[in-house]
Design a protein around this motif. Structure first.
Motif, PDB file in Angstrom:
ATOM      1  N   SER A 189       0.855  -1.190   0.000  1.00 27.66           N
ATOM      2  CA  SER A 189       0.000   0.000   0.000  1.00 27.66           C
ATOM      3  C   SER A 189       0.888   1.236   0.000  1.00 27.66           C
ATOM      4  N   LEU A 190       0.374   2.311  -0.526  1.00 25.95           N
ATOM      5  CA  LEU A 190       1.140   3.553  -0.560  1.00 25.95           C
ATOM      6  C   LEU A 190       1.483   4.024   0.845  1.00 25.95           C
ATOM      7  N   SER A 191       0.581   3.775   1.798  1.00 23.15           N
ATOM      8  CA  SER A 191       0.825   4.226   3.168  1.00 23.15           C
ATOM      9  C   SER A 191       2.040   3.534   3.776  1.00 23.15           C
ATOM     10  N   GLU A 192       2.397   2.350   3.258  1.00 21.77           N
ATOM     11  CA  GLU A 192       3.566   1.641   3.769  1.00 21.77           C
ATOM     12  C   GLU A 192       4.870   2.230   3.226  1.00 21.77           C
ATOM     13  N   LEU A 193       4.760   3.002   2.151  1.00 22.41           N
ATOM     14  CA  LEU A 193       5.961   3.605   1.564  1.00 22.41           C
ATOM     15  C   LEU A 193       6.328   4.937   2.207  1.00 22.41           C
ATOM     16  N   VAL A 194       5.322   5.689   2.672  1.00 16.30           N
ATOM     17  CA  VAL A 194       5.576   7.079   3.046  1.00 16.30           C
ATOM     18  C   VAL A 194       6.401   7.213   4.319  1.00 16.30           C
ATOM     19  N   ALA A 195       6.639   6.116   5.023  1.00 17.62           N
ATOM     20  CA  ALA A 195       7.506   6.176   6.198  1.00 17.62           C
ATOM     21  C   ALA A 195       8.981   6.248   5.798  1.00 17.62           C
ATOM     22  N   HIS A 196       9.256   6.127   4.490  1.00 20.28           N
ATOM     23  CA  HIS A 196      10.631   6.092   4.013  1.00 20.28           C
ATOM     24  C   HIS A 196      10.886   7.245   3.036  1.00 20.28           C
ATOM     25  N   PRO A 197      12.133   7.734   2.941  1.00 18.56           N
ATOM     26  CA  PRO A 197      12.454   8.714   1.900  1.00 18.56           C
ATOM     27  C   PRO A 197      12.248   8.086   0.527  1.00 18.56           C
ATOM     28  N   LEU A 198      11.698   8.853  -0.408  1.00 17.23           N
ATOM     29  CA  LEU A 198      11.300   8.299  -1.700  1.00 17.23           C
ATOM     30  C   LEU A 198      12.145   8.874  -2.831  1.00 17.23           C
ATOM     31  N   VAL A 199      12.307   8.054  -3.852  1.00 19.66           N
ATOM     32  CA  VAL A 199      12.949   8.469  -5.103  1.00 19.66           C
ATOM     33  C   VAL A 199      11.900   8.310  -6.196  1.00 19.66           C
ATOM     34  N   THR A 200      11.587   9.385  -6.916  1.00 10.83           N
ATOM     35  CA  THR A 200      10.531   9.335  -7.927  1.00 10.83           C
ATOM     36  C   THR A 200      11.025   9.860  -9.264  1.00 10.83           C
ATOM     37  N   ILE A 201      10.217   9.623 -10.276  1.00 12.51           N
ATOM     38  CA  ILE A 201      10.439  10.212 -11.593  1.00 12.51           C
ATOM     39  C   ILE A 201       9.826  11.608 -11.596  1.00 12.51           C
TER      40      ILE A 201
END
Length: 327
Positions: A189-201
Motif C-alpha cells: 500500500s502507498l501508506s507503507e511507503l511514506v515512512a521512508h524517503p522516496l525516489v521518484t520520476i
C-alpha cells in the motif's frame, strides 16, 4: 537558350533558395556540393541567365531567379500531387514522420511498432525524437512532432491536443532485498511507503509537475518525503541500490531497466497507475504517412505487463475525431 528538362535541376535550385546556400542545400538533398553547383549551372545555362548573385554571402536570387522561382515550385508541387494520386490508387504511402516518445515506451513498445510499419511502408521515413514528457506536448503544439507517445499525466501543455489511450500499467516500489518493505506481502500500500524517503520520476526544475506517483501520494493526505527526483529510470534504480531511498515509479520503466540487486513490486491500486497514449495536434495538417503510423501504433499489442485500454472502435480512428485531453 536551351531546354529545362531535368527535374533534379529544379529540385536543387529550390533547395538552394530554401536552405540559404549551396552547402546547406547539399545536405538537404543528399548530394555533394559540386553536384549542387553543377545542377544550378546547368539550369542557368538552359535558361540563358544567372539565377543567383554569388557575390553576396549568403547567395541571393537575381531578378531572373525571383521570376523563375514560383514556376519551379509549381512544377515540383504538381509533380508531388501527381505522385500522391498514383500512390493513392496503388495503396502506396510515402513521406516523412517525426514520432516523439519517452524512454520506457521507446524501449518497450516502439521497436515492435517500427519493425512492422517499416516492412509494410518502406517509402516512409521516420525520425524518433525522445524527450521528457512535458517537452513532447510542447513539441506537438509547435509542430515539431507529428505524433507522440506520452503518458496522460501530467496534464501540463495538453490542452487542445488529441489522444488515443493505449495501455495502463501499475505503480511499483523499488527497494533493496534487505529493506523492511521486503517483509511485507505484495502488493504494497502507498501508506507503507511514506515512512521512508522516496525516489521518484519527475526532475523538472522549477515546475510543480504532478506525475502519477505524486498524485497518488498527494491523495493519501499524509506527509511524504520525496528525497530525490530524476527523469531517468536507471538513475532511480541506482539511487535505490546505494540506499538513498525507496523508488516509486511506473512498471514499464522498471521492465526496461537493469534492476539486478533490487526488489520491484506493485504498489497501490490499478487506479494509481499510468495510462499511456498516442497524442497529436488536431489543429495542424496530419500527413498521410502519419495517419498510417497512427494506425500501426493502435494495432500493436501493448508491452508485456501492461493492460490494454478498451479501444476496439479506435483501430480505424483518424485525426479529426479524437478525444480531447483534459488540462
Amino acid at each position: 537558350m536551351g531546354r529545362v528538362d531535368n527535374l533534379d535541376w529544379l529540385e536543387t535550385f529550390v533547395a538552394v533558395v530554401d536552405s540559404g546556400g549551396f552547402s546547406a542545400a547539399a545536405d538537404s538533398v543528399h548530394r555533394s556540393q559540386s553536384r549542387v553547383s553543377s545542377h544550378v549551372a546547368s539550369l542557368e545555362q538552359a535558361l540563358g541567365a544567372r539565377l543567383f548573385d554569388r557575390t553576396h554571402r549568403p547567395v541571393v536570387l537575381t531578378d531572373v531567379g525571383e521570376a523563375f522561382l514560383p514556376h519551379a515550385r509549381a512544377v515540383l508541387a504538381e509533380l508531388g500531387r501527381g505522385q500522391a494520386e498514383v500512390d493513392a490508387v496503388l495503396g502506396v504511402v510515402r513521406g516523412h514522420v517525426v514520432l516523439g516518445s519517452y524512454p520506457s515506451a521507446s524501449a518497450a513498445f516502439v521497436p515492435e511498432v517500427l519493425s512492422t510499419f517499416t516492412a509494410r511502408h518502406p517509402h516512409v521515413s521516420i525520425d524518433l525524437s525522445e524527450r521528457p514528457t512535458l517537452d513532447l506536448s510542447e513539441a506537438l503544439e509547435c509542430g515539431e512532432l507529428h505524433l507522440a507517445l506520452r503518458p496522460l499525466a501530467p496534464h501540463d501543455h495538453t490542452d487542445g491536443l488529441a489522444f488515443r489511450a493505449l495501455w495502463r500499467e501499475p505503480l511499483v516500489a523499488v527497494f533493496p532485498p534487505d529493506h523492511p518493505l521486503a517483509e511485507l506481502p505484495a502488493p504494497l500500500s502507498l501508506s507503507e511507503l511514506v515512512a521512508h524517503p522516496l525516489v521518484t520520476i519527475g526532475g523538472s526544475i522549477g515546475r510543480d509537475v504532478l506525475y502519477e506517483a505524486h498524485v497518488a501520494l498527494k491523495q493519501l493526505g499524509t506527509a511524504t518525503r520525496i528525497a530525490w527526483q530524476t527523469d531517468q529510470p536507471q538513475t532511480l534504480v541506482n539511487f535505490v541500490r546505494v540506499g538513498l531511498g525507496v523508488g516509486i515509479t511506473n512498471a514499464l520503466a522498471m521492465s526496461v531497466s537493469d534492476t539486478a540487486g533490487v526488489v520491484v513490486t506493485e504498489v497501490g491500486t490499478p487506479a494509481d497507475g499510468r495510462t499511456a497514449a498516442v497524442f497529436w495536434n488536431p489543429h495542424r495538417d496530419t500527413p498521410r504517412a502519419a495517419h498510417a503510423l497512427l494506425e500501426a501504433i493502435l494495432a500493436t499489442p501493448p508491452p508485456r505487463g501492461t493492460v490494454p485500454c478498451r479501444r476496439s472502435h479506435q483501430h480505424h480512428a483518424r485525426p479529426g475525431s479524437p478525444h480531447r485531453s483534459g488540462g
